[in-house]
Design an enzyme around this catalytic site. Structure first.
Site, PDB file in Angstrom:
ATOM      1  N   THR A 170      -0.954   1.659  -1.338  1.00 39.54           N
ATOM      2  CA  THR A 170      -1.200   0.273  -1.228  1.00 39.54           C
ATOM      3  C   THR A 170      -2.638  -0.258  -0.944  1.00 39.54           C
ATOM      4  O   THR A 170      -3.359   0.698  -0.181  1.00 39.54           O
ATOM      5  CB  THR A 170      -0.619  -0.171   0.120  1.00 39.54           C
ATOM      6  OG1 THR A 170       0.844   0.140  -0.047  1.00 39.54           O
ATOM      7  CG2 THR A 170      -0.673  -1.714   0.375  1.00 39.54           C
ATOM      8  N   VAL A 203      11.739  -2.728  -2.046  1.00 40.39           N
ATOM      9  CA  VAL A 203      10.854  -3.441  -1.474  1.00 40.39           C
ATOM     10  C   VAL A 203      10.080  -2.567  -0.427  1.00 40.39           C
ATOM     11  O   VAL A 203      10.890  -1.965   0.401  1.00 40.39           O
ATOM     12  CB  VAL A 203      11.374  -4.819  -0.871  1.00 40.39           C
ATOM     13  CG1 VAL A 203      10.092  -5.419  -0.164  1.00 40.39           C
ATOM     14  CG2 VAL A 203      11.736  -5.776  -1.760  1.00 40.39           C
ATOM     15  N   GLY A 229       0.531   3.733   2.988  1.00 46.56           N
ATOM     16  CA  GLY A 229       1.358   5.123   3.263  1.00 46.56           C
ATOM     17  C   GLY A 229       2.648   5.156   2.589  1.00 46.56           C
ATOM     18  O   GLY A 229       3.208   4.026   1.897  1.00 46.56           O
ATOM     19  N   GLY A 231       6.361   3.894   2.742  1.00 46.14           N
ATOM     20  CA  GLY A 231       6.635   2.496   2.965  1.00 46.14           C
ATOM     21  C   GLY A 231       7.816   2.715   3.807  1.00 46.14           C
ATOM     22  O   GLY A 231       7.884   1.831   4.959  1.00 46.14           O
TER      23      GLY A 231
END
Length: 346
Positions: A170, A203, A229, A231
């Site tokens: 991310t 998600v 990192g 998720g």
């Protein structure tokens, strides 16, 4: 304006170091240039910085994102304001080059009362997010245009032999600035292509409230946080909110911020290793502001457990953007120490 960006917590190779630092500098510079002409909306500057990172194929966000099991790109993104704590997020979004733009548009919708009295959404996923994105035709691109040769090659290597190469995770940005009313405001945002070979429809933390980013400002103290990192584990810990609240408490009671962050990330690592023996992977950039009379003291904290984390930052007192790749001194330890550093911004 004070701004910081990150390219993710992961395992950045030495050969990519120079290119990554250059793009991170560009992201800060673009946001700063926009601030010089339109200083009122700090949310816009965070969006601008993240869009630069989404457009670069070296990061796992927007163009060049990891591919799903179905060899498609699905992205998550969110953005949050500090003063009002408005939030907008999209998950499992396809065919959009800059997911952070759509998240920011949703934040704007969330600020306007609904004519029917309904509570406005702050998160849309899948087809709902795609339908909302259609309101902004300039954001829509052919889905195959988001797939880079490098992402395709990585998908094939993992599919065929399970290669253990780690791609950057991310990306995000955080910023403090004063509007035309003279009041300080802040914003934080994140954007991600998610896990390589993820199930379509998955998600990650980049879309989840309290997990991927956090922004708060009250009683003269401002906290901005952007996370990267693993998720699923970051969501379990609501890591952005947890880390921000720990830092805020330390500031209020004049406690050691380093110790507060170490406790939060140690707890994250311990809880993660109960489910997964592999090295826990997480990182964060956190910016704090403390208003004292006519002065504002701003500091940037960087914390991560991964092998490396790439960052860039700029403050009004700095002549140019500084970018660097921070590397963990012991990246292969089974019980990883937590890398924490602080940078005073003027």
């Amino acid at each position: 304006m004070f701004i910081a960006v990150h390219g993710g917590a992961g395992n950045l190779s030495q050969k990519s170091d120079k290119e990554v630092r250059k793009i991170l500098r560009t992201a800060c510079q673009c946001a700063q240039a926009e601030n010089d002409t339109s200083p009122r909306d700090v949310i816009q500057h965070v969006e601008t910085a993240i869009k630069v990172l989404e457009d670069a194929d070296v990061f796992n966000a927007g163009y060049g994102s990891n591919l799903t099991l179905s060899q498609t790109v699905e992205c998550d993104a969110s953005i949050m304001s500090a003063r009002l704590q408005d939030f907008g997020a999209v998950g499992s979004l396809a065919s959009v080059r800059n997911p952070i733009r759509v998240a920011r548009e949703l934040l704007g919708v969330n600020r306007v009362p609904d004519s029917l009295g309904r509570i406005q959404p702050m998160l849309l996923v899948g087809q709902g997010a795609q339908d909302f994105a259609q309101r902004f035709p300039d954001t829509i691109v052919p889905p195959e245009s988001l797939i880079t040769p490098k992402a395709r090659e990585l998908w094939l290597r993992w599919t065929n032999d399970g290669n253990d190469e780690v791609m950057q995770d991310t990306v995000g940005a955080i910023a403090f600035g004063k509007g035309d009313d003279g009041l300080l405001d802040g914003a934080a945002g994140v954007s991600s292509g998610g896990l390589l070979l993820k199930y379509p429809g998955r998600v990650g933390e980049a879309a989840i409230y309290g997990a991927g980013c956090w922004a708060d400002m009250q009683n003269g103290i401002g906290i901005l946080c952007s996370i990267s990192g693993a998720g699923e584990y970051i969501m379990r810990a609501a890591l952005a909110k947890s880390a921000s609240e720990a830092v805020s408490k330390a500031l209020q009671f004049d406690e050691d911020i380093h110790d507060a962050l170490e406790q939060v990330f140690t707890s994250f690592c311990n809880n993660t290793k109960r489910r997964d023996p592999r090295r826990p992977n997480a990182g964060a950039i956190i910016m704090t502001s403390v208003e004292k009379e006519d002065d504002v003291q701003v500091r940037l904290w960087v914390v991560f457990t991964a092998a490396s984390m790439s960052i860039a930052y700029k403050s009004p007192g700095m002549p140019k953007v500084k970018s660097e790749v921070l590397r963990h001194p012991n990246p292969t330890a089974s019980d990883p120490s937590i890398y924490i550093t602080a940078i005073t911004l003027e």
